[in-house]
Design a protein around this motif. Structure first.
Motif, PDB file in Angstrom:
ATOM      1  N   ALA A 143      34.277  39.517  46.781  1.00 27.77           N
ATOM      2  CA  ALA A 143      34.339  38.073  47.091  1.00 27.77           C
ATOM      3  C   ALA A 143      33.012  37.406  46.728  1.00 27.77           C
ATOM      4  O   ALA A 143      32.998  36.338  46.123  1.00 27.77           O
ATOM      5  CB  ALA A 143      34.655  37.866  48.569  1.00 27.77           C
ATOM      6  N   PHE A 144      31.902  38.061  47.060  1.00 21.61           N
ATOM      7  CA  PHE A 144      30.600  37.460  46.755  1.00 21.61           C
ATOM      8  C   PHE A 144      30.397  37.358  45.246  1.00 21.61           C
ATOM      9  O   PHE A 144      29.897  36.353  44.745  1.00 21.61           O
ATOM     10  CB  PHE A 144      29.451  38.249  47.396  1.00 21.61           C
ATOM     11  CG  PHE A 144      28.122  37.579  47.173  1.00 21.61           C
ATOM     12  CD1 PHE A 144      27.663  36.617  48.062  1.00 21.61           C
ATOM     13  CD2 PHE A 144      27.367  37.863  46.039  1.00 21.61           C
ATOM     14  CE1 PHE A 144      26.469  35.952  47.824  1.00 21.61           C
ATOM     15  CE2 PHE A 144      26.166  37.199  45.797  1.00 21.61           C
ATOM     16  CZ  PHE A 144      25.706  36.248  46.696  1.00 21.61           C
ATOM     17  N   SER A 145      30.784  38.424  44.517  1.00 24.07           N
ATOM     18  CA  SER A 145      30.567  38.414  43.061  1.00 24.07           C
ATOM     19  C   SER A 145      31.317  37.250  42.411  1.00 24.07           C
ATOM     20  O   SER A 145      30.860  36.706  41.409  1.00 24.07           O
ATOM     21  CB  SER A 145      30.992  39.742  42.438  1.00 24.07           C
ATOM     22  OG  SER A 145      32.400  39.897  42.539  1.00 24.07           O
ATOM     23  N   ARG A 147      42.966  43.275  45.095  1.00 24.54           N
ATOM     24  CA  ARG A 147      43.833  42.279  44.433  1.00 24.54           C
ATOM     25  C   ARG A 147      44.023  41.061  45.354  1.00 24.54           C
ATOM     26  O   ARG A 147      44.058  39.929  44.879  1.00 24.54           O
ATOM     27  CB  ARG A 147      45.210  42.882  44.117  1.00 24.54           C
ATOM     28  CG  ARG A 147      45.182  44.017  43.123  1.00 24.54           C
ATOM     29  CD  ARG A 147      44.869  43.522  41.707  1.00 24.54           C
ATOM     30  NE  ARG A 147      44.823  44.618  40.763  1.00 24.54           N
ATOM     31  CZ  ARG A 147      43.743  45.349  40.485  1.00 24.54           C
ATOM     32  NH1 ARG A 147      42.579  45.071  41.052  1.00 24.54           N
ATOM     33  NH2 ARG A 147      43.788  46.324  39.595  1.00 24.54           N
ATOM     34  N   ILE A 148      44.142  41.314  46.641  1.00 24.72           N
ATOM     35  CA  ILE A 148      44.331  40.194  47.585  1.00 24.72           C
ATOM     36  C   ILE A 148      43.083  39.307  47.588  1.00 24.72           C
ATOM     37  O   ILE A 148      43.185  38.081  47.488  1.00 24.72           O
ATOM     38  CB  ILE A 148      44.651  40.711  49.008  1.00 24.72           C
ATOM     39  CG1 ILE A 148      46.024  41.405  49.019  1.00 24.72           C
ATOM     40  CG2 ILE A 148      44.630  39.577  50.038  1.00 24.72           C
ATOM     41  CD1 ILE A 148      46.442  41.978  50.380  1.00 24.72           C
ATOM     42  N   ILE A 149      41.920  39.920  47.656  1.00 20.98           N
ATOM     43  CA  ILE A 149      40.694  39.096  47.719  1.00 20.98           C
ATOM     44  C   ILE A 149      40.477  38.354  46.393  1.00 20.98           C
ATOM     45  O   ILE A 149      40.054  37.190  46.401  1.00 20.98           O
ATOM     46  CB  ILE A 149      39.441  39.932  48.132  1.00 20.98           C
ATOM     47  CG1 ILE A 149      38.238  39.030  48.441  1.00 20.98           C
ATOM     48  CG2 ILE A 149      39.030  40.933  47.082  1.00 20.98           C
ATOM     49  CD1 ILE A 149      38.378  38.176  49.642  1.00 20.98           C
ATOM     50  N   ILE A 150      40.794  38.995  45.272  1.00 22.09           N
ATOM     51  CA  ILE A 150      40.637  38.324  43.969  1.00 22.09           C
ATOM     52  C   ILE A 150      41.528  37.080  43.921  1.00 22.09           C
ATOM     53  O   ILE A 150      41.085  35.999  43.516  1.00 22.09           O
ATOM     54  CB  ILE A 150      40.970  39.298  42.806  1.00 22.09           C
ATOM     55  CG1 ILE A 150      39.834  40.314  42.621  1.00 22.09           C
ATOM     56  CG2 ILE A 150      41.194  38.532  41.490  1.00 22.09           C
ATOM     57  CD1 ILE A 150      40.164  41.460  41.670  1.00 22.09           C
ATOM     58  N   ASN A 151      42.761  37.218  44.362  1.00 19.77           N
ATOM     59  CA  ASN A 151      43.678  36.061  44.337  1.00 19.77           C
ATOM     60  C   ASN A 151      43.210  34.946  45.264  1.00 19.77           C
ATOM     61  O   ASN A 151      43.301  33.763  44.921  1.00 19.77           O
ATOM     62  CB  ASN A 151      45.104  36.503  44.698  1.00 19.77           C
ATOM     63  CG  ASN A 151      45.748  37.276  43.569  1.00 19.77           C
ATOM     64  OD1 ASN A 151      45.446  37.054  42.396  1.00 19.77           O
ATOM     65  ND2 ASN A 151      46.630  38.198  43.896  1.00 19.77           N
TER      66      ASN A 151
END
Lengths: 164, 175
Positions: free
Chosen positions: B19-21, B59-63
């Protein structure tokens, strides 16, 4: 080297080119110095990135973080409607749809058959208007006798008849 | 619930780091990771085990991050950099970097420089690099995740790599 060729070169590096095109690209690289230099730059960047991601730690304690998640989960579960109510509503909806459809169909049939086909309407005659009785006969031979009650005229009242 | 708490404990840093990246903002990354874990709990029955639990959560955090970045984008005008990319020209004018700017660097130093350089990229270019290089996604998967064409993925990846090479060279010169 045009832009499309540069993108193709990158796809070659990433293993995204079909085999035949990859072979053509390998041949092109052998004779194109610009392509070779660009490929080297792209490779260096890719290699630098492999394993080059900065590891990071959550900037708050695990307990605190979990407590927030737990609270949020509980809150979201409480705010969801009860499944029993939901299924009852769904059942009502399922029941109402065919009943409404049947009612509409019935009304349509009544409207179409009733007034427009007066020849099919049951024949009726008043057998004895004074006594307040009516007889209906239709084409199929069905007979219906109707006696009005309480009496609608004075004679019936006087004779005290027709009291069923 | 206890088992889920254990999963959170095991993967929370990895999810936060992703998430930070993408967001480059500590508070937003914490909030989005929290949201991702709540979603993970709610969708736990959908987890089929086709990938690892960590990959599924990633995948959830990327979305979630992509949704958040789209919201940000709607609130501001397109960056000049993105407009340059769309007109398709900036990366063609960049000179090719012939000397490897990261050669001989220790791993910790390399990571710091990459992190610094990544911060200077637009979020579209940073995201495509993260998905391709760190998450090892193919062009097709990236296109699906970012809701764009494969051509756009290729174009963004090319620009991001070339820009990153130039930024790493600048950092080397500045040392």
């Amino acid at each position: 080297m045009d832009y499309d060729a540069q993108l193709k070169l990158q796809a070659y590096l990433d293993g995204e080119l079909p085999e035949a095109e990859a072979k053509d690209m390998a041949k092109c690289l052998a004779r194109d110095q610009d392509a070779t230099v660009l490929l080297a730059e792209l490779k260096n960047t890719r290699q630098a990135l492999a394993g080059g991601e900065m590891p990071r730690q959550l900037p708050e304690s695990g307990e605190f973080f979990w407590s927030k998640i737990e609270r949020e989960i509980e809150r979201s579960e409480l705010s969801q409607p009860a499944p029993a109510h939901e299924s009852l509503l769904a059942r009502w909806r399922r029941l109402l749809v065919p009943v409404s459809a049947a009612a509409v169909l019935g009304i349509i049939i009544l409207v179409m058959v009733g007034p427009s086909n007066s020849s099919l309407a049951p024949e009726s005659e008043v057998a004895s208007e004074d006594s307040g009785s009516f007889v209906y006969r239709d084409e199929s031979g069905t007979t219906l006798v109707w006696l009005s009650y309480p009496a609608e005229n004075d004679i019936a009242d006087e004779t005290g008849g027709n009291r069923l | 619930m206890e088992a889920f708490e254990e999963l959170v404990a095991r993967h929370r840093d990895k999810i936060y780091a992703r998430a930070f990246s993408m967001m480059r903002n500590e508070q937003e990354a914490v909030d989005l990771s929290q949201e991702a874990w709540v979603k993970g709990w709610q969708r736990l029955k959908q987890f089929q085990g086709d990938s690892s639990f960590g990959t599924w959560m990633t995948r959830i955090i990327i979305n979630l991050c992509l949704d958040q970045l789209r919201k940000h984008k709607r609130q501001r005008t397109e960056s000049i950099e993105a407009m340059d990319e769309d007109s398709g020209g900036v990366e063609r004018q960049m000179p090719v970097i012939t000397v490897n700017p990261t050669a001989g660097l220790e791993r910790a130093e390399l990571r710091q420089r990459i992190d610094k350089a990544m911060e200077l990229l637009s979020h579209e270019h940073r995201t495509v690099l993260i998905l391709h290089e760190f998450e090892e996604m193919e062009y097709k998967q990236i296109a699906k995740t970012m809701d764009c064409s494969i051509g756009t993925v290729m174009s963004r990846l090319f620009y991001a790599r070339r820009k990153l090479a130039a930024l790493l060279t600048d950092l080397k010169k500045a040392e």
